[in-house]
Design a protein around this motif. Structure first.
Motif, PDB file in Angstrom:
ATOM      1  N   PRO A 126     -10.631   9.205  -6.676  1.00 56.30           N
ATOM      2  CA  PRO A 126      -9.685  10.307  -6.932  1.00 56.30           C
ATOM      3  C   PRO A 126      -9.615  11.321  -5.801  1.00 56.30           C
ATOM      4  N   GLU A 127     -10.641  11.351  -4.967  1.00 56.95           N
ATOM      5  CA  GLU A 127     -10.677  12.318  -3.864  1.00 56.95           C
ATOM      6  C   GLU A 127      -9.964  11.801  -2.610  1.00 56.95           C
ATOM      7  N   ALA A 128      -9.579  10.535  -2.593  1.00 66.63           N
ATOM      8  CA  ALA A 128      -9.070   9.907  -1.368  1.00 66.63           C
ATOM      9  C   ALA A 128      -7.630  10.317  -1.071  1.00 66.63           C
ATOM     10  N   ASP A 129      -7.338  10.488   0.200  1.00 67.30           N
ATOM     11  CA  ASP A 129      -5.959  10.589   0.662  1.00 67.30           C
ATOM     12  C   ASP A 129      -5.366   9.190   0.676  1.00 67.30           C
ATOM     13  N   PHE A 130      -4.066   9.080   0.437  1.00 69.89           N
ATOM     14  CA  PHE A 130      -3.457   7.751   0.340  1.00 69.89           C
ATOM     15  C   PHE A 130      -3.685   6.920   1.594  1.00 69.89           C
ATOM     16  N   LEU A 131      -3.641   7.533   2.769  1.00 71.95           N
ATOM     17  CA  LEU A 131      -3.771   6.779   4.013  1.00 71.95           C
ATOM     18  C   LEU A 131      -5.221   6.429   4.372  1.00 71.95           C
ATOM     19  N   ASP A 132      -6.179   6.863   3.596  1.00 66.21           N
ATOM     20  CA  ASP A 132      -7.584   6.597   3.936  1.00 66.21           C
ATOM     21  C   ASP A 132      -7.871   5.106   4.056  1.00 66.21           C
ATOM     22  N   PHE A 133      -7.312   4.287   3.134  1.00 64.30           N
ATOM     23  CA  PHE A 133      -7.634   2.860   3.104  1.00 64.30           C
ATOM     24  C   PHE A 133      -6.539   1.990   3.710  1.00 64.30           C
ATOM     25  N   VAL A 134      -5.420   2.606   4.092  1.00 62.40           N
ATOM     26  CA  VAL A 134      -4.304   1.851   4.672  1.00 62.40           C
ATOM     27  C   VAL A 134      -4.697   1.379   6.070  1.00 62.40           C
ATOM     28  N   ASN A 135      -4.254   0.169   6.399  1.00 64.63           N
ATOM     29  CA  ASN A 135      -4.637  -0.439   7.672  1.00 64.63           C
ATOM     30  C   ASN A 135      -4.297   0.445   8.864  1.00 64.63           C
ATOM     31  N   ALA A 136      -5.232   0.516   9.809  1.00 65.04           N
ATOM     32  CA  ALA A 136      -4.979   1.198  11.073  1.00 65.04           C
ATOM     33  C   ALA A 136      -3.959   0.396  11.877  1.00 65.04           C
ATOM     34  N   PRO A 137      -3.143   1.038  12.732  1.00 67.08           N
ATOM     35  CA  PRO A 137      -3.184   2.449  13.111  1.00 67.08           C
ATOM     36  C   PRO A 137      -2.343   3.367  12.220  1.00 67.08           C
ATOM     37  N   ILE A 138      -1.664   2.803  11.202  1.00 63.93           N
ATOM     38  CA  ILE A 138      -0.861   3.664  10.327  1.00 63.93           C
ATOM     39  C   ILE A 138      -1.776   4.535   9.470  1.00 63.93           C
ATOM     40  N   GLU A 178      -3.410 -13.502  -6.115  1.00 65.34           N
ATOM     41  CA  GLU A 178      -4.478 -13.627  -7.108  1.00 65.34           C
ATOM     42  C   GLU A 178      -5.811 -14.026  -6.489  1.00 65.34           C
ATOM     43  N   THR A 179      -5.806 -14.417  -5.207  1.00 63.10           N
ATOM     44  CA  THR A 179      -7.045 -14.846  -4.536  1.00 63.10           C
ATOM     45  C   THR A 179      -7.490 -13.904  -3.436  1.00 63.10           C
ATOM     46  N   THR A 180      -6.652 -12.952  -3.038  1.00 68.67           N
ATOM     47  CA  THR A 180      -6.900 -12.212  -1.800  1.00 68.67           C
ATOM     48  C   THR A 180      -7.253 -10.746  -2.026  1.00 68.67           C
ATOM     49  N   GLY A 181      -7.807 -10.144  -1.001  1.00 72.82           N
ATOM     50  CA  GLY A 181      -8.120  -8.721  -1.007  1.00 72.82           C
ATOM     51  C   GLY A 181      -7.099  -7.911  -0.237  1.00 72.82           C
ATOM     52  N   THR A 182      -5.829  -8.219  -0.407  1.00 73.94           N
ATOM     53  CA  THR A 182      -4.768  -7.579   0.364  1.00 73.94           C
ATOM     54  C   THR A 182      -3.690  -7.025  -0.564  1.00 73.94           C
ATOM     55  N   ALA A 183      -3.181  -5.841  -0.244  1.00 72.28           N
ATOM     56  CA  ALA A 183      -2.070  -5.231  -0.985  1.00 72.28           C
ATOM     57  C   ALA A 183      -1.053  -4.718   0.029  1.00 72.28           C
ATOM     58  N   ILE A 184       0.165  -5.253  -0.012  1.00 70.72           N
ATOM     59  CA  ILE A 184       1.190  -4.970   0.992  1.00 70.72           C
ATOM     60  C   ILE A 184       2.279  -4.085   0.392  1.00 70.72           C
ATOM     61  N   PHE A 185       2.788  -3.141   1.190  1.00 70.32           N
ATOM     62  CA  PHE A 185       3.850  -2.259   0.720  1.00 70.32           C
ATOM     63  C   PHE A 185       4.686  -1.771   1.895  1.00 70.32           C
ATOM     64  N   ASP A 186       5.886  -1.269   1.576  1.00 68.39           N
ATOM     65  CA  ASP A 186       6.743  -0.619   2.572  1.00 68.39           C
ATOM     66  C   ASP A 186       6.279   0.820   2.733  1.00 68.39           C
ATOM     67  N   TYR A 187       5.933   1.188   3.964  1.00 66.56           N
ATOM     68  CA  TYR A 187       5.580   2.577   4.237  1.00 66.56           C
ATOM     69  C   TYR A 187       6.851   3.280   4.686  1.00 66.56           C
ATOM     70  N   GLU A 188       7.438   4.026   3.767  1.00 68.95           N
ATOM     71  CA  GLU A 188       8.789   4.563   3.976  1.00 68.95           C
ATOM     72  C   GLU A 188       8.919   5.515   5.160  1.00 68.95           C
ATOM     73  N   PRO A 189       7.916   6.349   5.455  1.00 67.43           N
ATOM     74  CA  PRO A 189       8.099   7.248   6.607  1.00 67.43           C
ATOM     75  C   PRO A 189       8.341   6.523   7.927  1.00 67.43           C
ATOM     76  N   THR A 231       8.581   0.524   7.728  1.00 62.88           N
ATOM     77  CA  THR A 231       7.953  -0.770   8.003  1.00 62.88           C
ATOM     78  C   THR A 231       6.929  -1.064   6.920  1.00 62.88           C
ATOM     79  N   LYS A 232       6.527  -2.309   6.853  1.00 62.37           N
ATOM     80  CA  LYS A 232       5.492  -2.696   5.899  1.00 62.37           C
ATOM     81  C   LYS A 232       4.121  -2.548   6.535  1.00 62.37           C
ATOM     82  N   THR A 233       3.165  -2.249   5.710  1.00 62.04           N
ATOM     83  CA  THR A 233       1.761  -2.270   6.107  1.00 62.04           C
ATOM     84  C   THR A 233       0.983  -2.643   4.860  1.00 62.04           C
ATOM     85  N   GLY A 234      -0.301  -2.349   4.829  1.00 62.62           N
ATOM     86  CA  GLY A 234      -1.056  -2.745   3.652  1.00 62.62           C
ATOM     87  C   GLY A 234      -2.464  -2.199   3.657  1.00 62.62           C
ATOM     88  N   ILE A 235      -3.201  -2.640   2.662  1.00 59.88           N
ATOM     89  CA  ILE A 235      -4.615  -2.336   2.515  1.00 59.88           C
ATOM     90  C   ILE A 235      -5.312  -3.678   2.411  1.00 59.88           C
TER      91      ILE A 235
END
Length: 482
Positions: free
Chosen positions: A170-182, A207-218, A221-225
């Motif tokens: 709950p203390e995390a900023d959204f970008l804390d876990f998002v892939n670098a360099p974004i 269902e098998t992976t440790g990846t979550a992909i999304f569009d980073y609107e600012p 482009t897409k990036t992920g965690i």
């Protein structure tokens, strides 16, 4: 004429790049993939290269995948699974379409039969954004569940991963876990609540992976965690849950499997990837190709070639649908450990910059280039570019499409694979290159800028990460494929 000249120039540049490329030291010998010797000989080859690895590159790989349960009707067991892990409140994530269909009804039926306490979030966005992720996270923080269930395609499963992650931080900023360099790309050190994933498309392998992909609107482009901690506790892979997919969704989902398999099989070898992690928790989920992922990726590729055309052509071909669902899971295990590279790296701005194109067969209220389509459009150009680095791997891939590998010269590996891919895409009715979805050469600078931050995947291109000019040439070459 100008477009044709530009494509000709791009092709010449790609040829020049290929001719000057050094062979990838880990991929530059013939491979055996026979049932008795292939994996073992591949392991020996990787091991021999360890002796010459620099201390700046990695020397180990990890194999991680979710528990998988496959079978028609196994969705009915999910209520028992949640009782077995002693879940007291479950957050069920889905999208507005799946909420009206059999898969969610089967899940809810099982939850109620086994008296599982649950709440439903049914507004997951197809092709999620940072905004839609944050809405799903808010729901989890409001209800404070101790287990999650995702019922849907990769968009839903990835959304549930994000909800689980940030509700535990709950203390995390959204970008804390998002892939670098974004983002900051911080490792996940807390234990997350269990997630059970119920895929309804045969594509992402989420269902098998440790990846979550999304569009980073600012940044449009897409990036992920990406971290192993995001892997679902269990994937319930039920062929009954993909029967409602429209033909175009079958095609797009299957194209994602195709590129997962091709990219992970041709990715940079794990012991050529840098930097070497100082702590095992820092070793990325996408490690580079390795002898275990190779087995899953190549087999998944062969399954896609055999079964995807059938699944698209005939919605009643239950064998083809079931086999594509398995292929998605197999490829997920392969790329979830090896990673993907340029098709995916280039796809993110293709999706993110789109404002007008809406792919047929998708019941959504926004412009959409489905993920599988966005990765496939550049695939012929990408594999022309990468072939010189590990031609034997590209020859293996061409063989999966039916090419006579005994008569393919290494210098022709990329062209043969690209031609096989092009015919495969054309037969499936995939849009004819980037121009068919509204792009022209004037968009290339923006497409390049959207690709450059995708270090997590572009650095896994075999032997080298492409420069700006090379990325531009790939995009130009992909304006028309056939």
């Amino acid at each position: 004429m100008a477009a044709a000249a530009a494509r000709s120039n791009a092709t010449r540049l790609l040829s020049l790049i290929q001719s000057g490329a050094n062979a990838c030291p880990c991929h530059s010998h013939a491979h055996s993939h026979g049932p008795t010797s292939g994996a073992f000989s591949s392991l020996l080859k990787y091991g021999r290269n360890y002796a010459s690895a620099k201390e700046t590159t990695d020397y180990a790989f990890e194999m991680a995948a979710s528990n998988i349960r496959f079978g028609p009707g196994v969705t009915s067991e999910i209520g028992m699974d949640l009782n077995n892990i002693k879940a007291t409140k479950v957050a069920v994530y889905t999208d507005a379409t799946i909420a009206q269909l059999h898969p969610l009804k089967a899940v809810v039926e099982s939850l109620e039969k086994h008296k599982v306490n649950y709440v439903v979030y049914d507004t997951c966005r197809v092709e999620p954004t940072d905004t839609s992720f944050k809405s799903a996270i808010d729901f989890a923080r409001q209800h404070n569940p101790d287990a999650f269930v995702a019922v849907g395609g990769g968009s839903v499963i990835d959304t549930a991963k994000a909800a689980s992650l940030y509700s535990a931080h709950p203390e995390a900023d959204f970008l804390d876990f998002v892939n670098a360099p974004i983002g900051k790309g911080l490792p996940i050190r807390k234990k997350l609540h269990p997630l059970i994933a119920v895929p309804t498309t045969a594509g992402t392998g989420s269902e098998t992976t440790g990846t979550a992909i999304f569009d980073y609107e600012p940044l449009k482009t897409k990036t992920g965690i990406a971290h192993r901690a995001l892997k679902p506790h269990l994937g319930i892979v039920d062929p009954l849950n993909t029967r409602s997919m429209p033909s175009q969704v079958h095609a797009s989902s299957g194209l994602d499997v195709l590129c997962h398999a091709l990219e992970s099989y041709t990715a940079l070898p794990y012991n050529q990837r840098s930097p070497r992690p100082k702590d095992p928790i820092e070793r990325p989920a996408y490690q580079g190709s390795n002898p275990i992922s190779d087995v899953w990726s190549l087999h998944a590729l062969k399954m896609v070639v055999e079964y995807l055309p059938r699944a698209v052509k005939d919605p009643e071909d239950l064998e083809a649908q079931s086999q594509m669902l398995l292929a998605a899971t197999f490829a997920g295990i392969g790329f979830g450990n090896a990673g993907v590279h340029l098709c995916h790296g280039l796809s993110y701005p293709i999706s993110g910059l789109n404002k007008t194109y809406k792919h047929p067969g998708y019941n959504v209220d926004h412009a959409i280039v489905p993920h599988g389509v966005s990765v496939a459009l550049t695939a012929p150009s990408v594999f022309r570019f990468t072939a010189a680095s590990c031609p034997d791997r590209h020859i293996d891939a061409a063989g999966a499409f039916g090419a006579d590998t005994a008569h393919i010269k290494e210098s022709m590996a990329g062209e043969v694979l690209a031609e096989k891919l092009t015919r495969f895409l054309e037969d499936l009715g995939v849009p004819n290159g980037l121009s068919a979805i509204g792009y022209d050469s004037s968009y290339i600078p923006a497409l390049v800028e959207g690709t450059l931050p995708q270090h997590r995947v572009t650095k896994l291109a075999p032997a080298r990460e492409p420069a700006r000019e090379q990325i531009a040439a790939i995009f130009e070459s992909a304006m028309k494929n056939y």
